[in-house]
Write an enzyme that holds these catalytic residues in place. Structure first.
Site, PDB file in Angstrom:
ATOM      1  N   LYS A  33       0.850  -1.205   0.000  1.00 43.26           N
ATOM      2  CA  LYS A  33       0.000   0.000   0.000  1.00 43.26           C
ATOM      3  C   LYS A  33       0.880   1.248   0.000  1.00 43.26           C
ATOM      4  CE  LYS A  33      -0.185  -0.220   5.049  1.00 43.26           C
ATOM      5  NZ  LYS A  33      -0.962  -0.692   6.216  1.00 43.26           N
ATOM      6  N   TYR A 242      18.324  29.884   9.159  1.00 42.85           N
ATOM      7  CA  TYR A 242      17.176  30.657   9.637  1.00 42.85           C
ATOM      8  C   TYR A 242      17.211  30.813  11.151  1.00 42.85           C
ATOM      9  CZ  TYR A 242      14.725  30.491   5.165  1.00 42.85           C
ATOM     10  OH  TYR A 242      14.359  30.655   3.862  1.00 42.85           O
TER      11      TYR A 242
END
Ligand SMILES: *Cc1c(COP(=O)(O)O)cnc(C)c1O
Length: 345
Positions: A33, A242
């Site tokens: 899946k 950042y």
């Protein structure tokens, strides 16, 4: 080339399937899946079918249709979500076997596709999918008269061998399926490792095929090599990335690599993650993970290689999952769409 290279070792997936198959005396299917946990259901499905796998499991009928196109006629494809509204044509054309989860689904199925094969999914305590004992006892005779091809249930705590839930679900499954002729299936990867009583007629491993826990003896399947774009020397007191999240305390050599959270390298890993070089030296991530870039401390290396590795021989999907506070399953199914995917056979 700038894109990171994700190498998927199909022969390792086949080796893992064989190793899991050897742990039982029953049949072994394969759960592929979610695009074979992000690794490519068509390639993985074909490799496993060529190795002799005859039974596949997917979550959605749409996944089953794509898999049937890749595999051709022959192998059984079971659909965990069962028979949903609008699925009848898919199920018929692709010869899928829905795992029926409720009375409603059974009615939908026998009405839309009389005589078409189906399986039954039972809920033995997880309260997620499948018929509960009361519903099942009302339906059991009808369902069995229609010749269910498989009866299955799923364990909630199979990765914790000592958890009392395992025994409770085993007993419930035995009670609910006593005296039926249809083949029975309870175990995924974790259930295989719980021992023979959990094996029944067919197992459905997923994550173990792809090199993840709880199958500790798995052969690694994925390697992720990320190109270094730039290297710089950072002086004490200078910051990286950042929010100035990293500030150097000593002279630090920083490599910037070409992948980030847009590729499934979770931002939450931030300060906790490491990459490695190809000899396995750990190289800490510095500061924040950006969308397309990650900064890495390569001060310990005399020379910076062209690529650094996140996944491979030196770091498993579960090691990387720990960095992000998640599980190997989520690392695999989040692997980025931008990677250059290379299949090794
Ligand atoms: C995902 C899934 C599997 C495979 O589980 P793994 O833990 O990956 O081996 C088997 N059965 C069901 C019902 C599933 O949802």
């Amino acid at each position: 080339m700038t894109a990171a290279t994700l190498t998927i070792d199909l022969s390792a997936i086949v080796a893992n399937w064989r190793a899991l198959d050897r742990l039982t005396d029953c049949d072994t299917g394969a759960t592929i899946k979610a695009d074979a946990y992000g690794l490519g259901a068509e390639r993985v499905g074909k490799a496993l079918a060529a190795a002799g796998v005859r039974t596949f499991f997917v979550a959605l009928a749409e996944e089953g249709v794509r898999l049937r196109r890749a595999l051709g006629q022959g192998p059984a494809i079971y659909v965990f979500s069962g028979h949903m509204a609008g699925d009848a044509e898919r199920i018929r054309q692709a010869d899928l076997t829905p795992m029926i989860n409720s009375i409603d689904q059974l009615l939908t199925h026998v009405e839309a596709l009389p005589g078409h094969a189906f399986g039954i999914q039972l809920d033995t305590g997880m309260n997620r999918l499948g018929m509960e004992p009361a519903e099942w006892s009302a339906l059991r005779e009808i369902a069995l008269a229609q010749k269910s091809r498989l009866v299955m249930s799923h364990l909630a705590c199979a990765d914790e061998p000592d958890h009392a839930m395992n025994r409770y679900q085993l007993d419930t499954f035995e009670d609910m399926t006593r005296g039926i002729d249809a083949p029975r299936s309870l175990a995924a990867t974790g259930g295989i490792l719980l021992g023979e009583r959990y094996h029944f007629d067919l197992t459905r491993p997923g994550v173990g095929l792809y090199g993840g826990l709880p199958f500790v003896d798995a052969t690694p399947v994925v390697t992720l090599d990320v190109p270094v774009i730039q290297v710089r020397d950072v002086a004490p007191g200078e910051s990286v990335g950042y929010a100035n999240a990293f500030v150097a305390k000593k002279p630090t050599r920083v490599a910037t690599v070409a992948a980030g959270y847009a590729d499934g390298i979770f931002r939450a890993m931030g300060g906790k993650a490491s990459f490695t070089d190809h000899d396995g030296h750990k190289l800490p991530v510095l500061g924040r993970v950006s969308m397309d870039l990650i900064t890495i401390d390569v001060s310990s290396l005399s020379q910076t290689p062209e690529t650094l590795q996140l996944l491979g021989q030196h770091q498993s999907v579960d090691t990387v999952a720990d960095y992000a506070g998640t599980i190997g399953y989520e690392i695999l199914t989040s692997l980025g769409a931008r990677y250059d995917r290379v299949y090794r056979t």
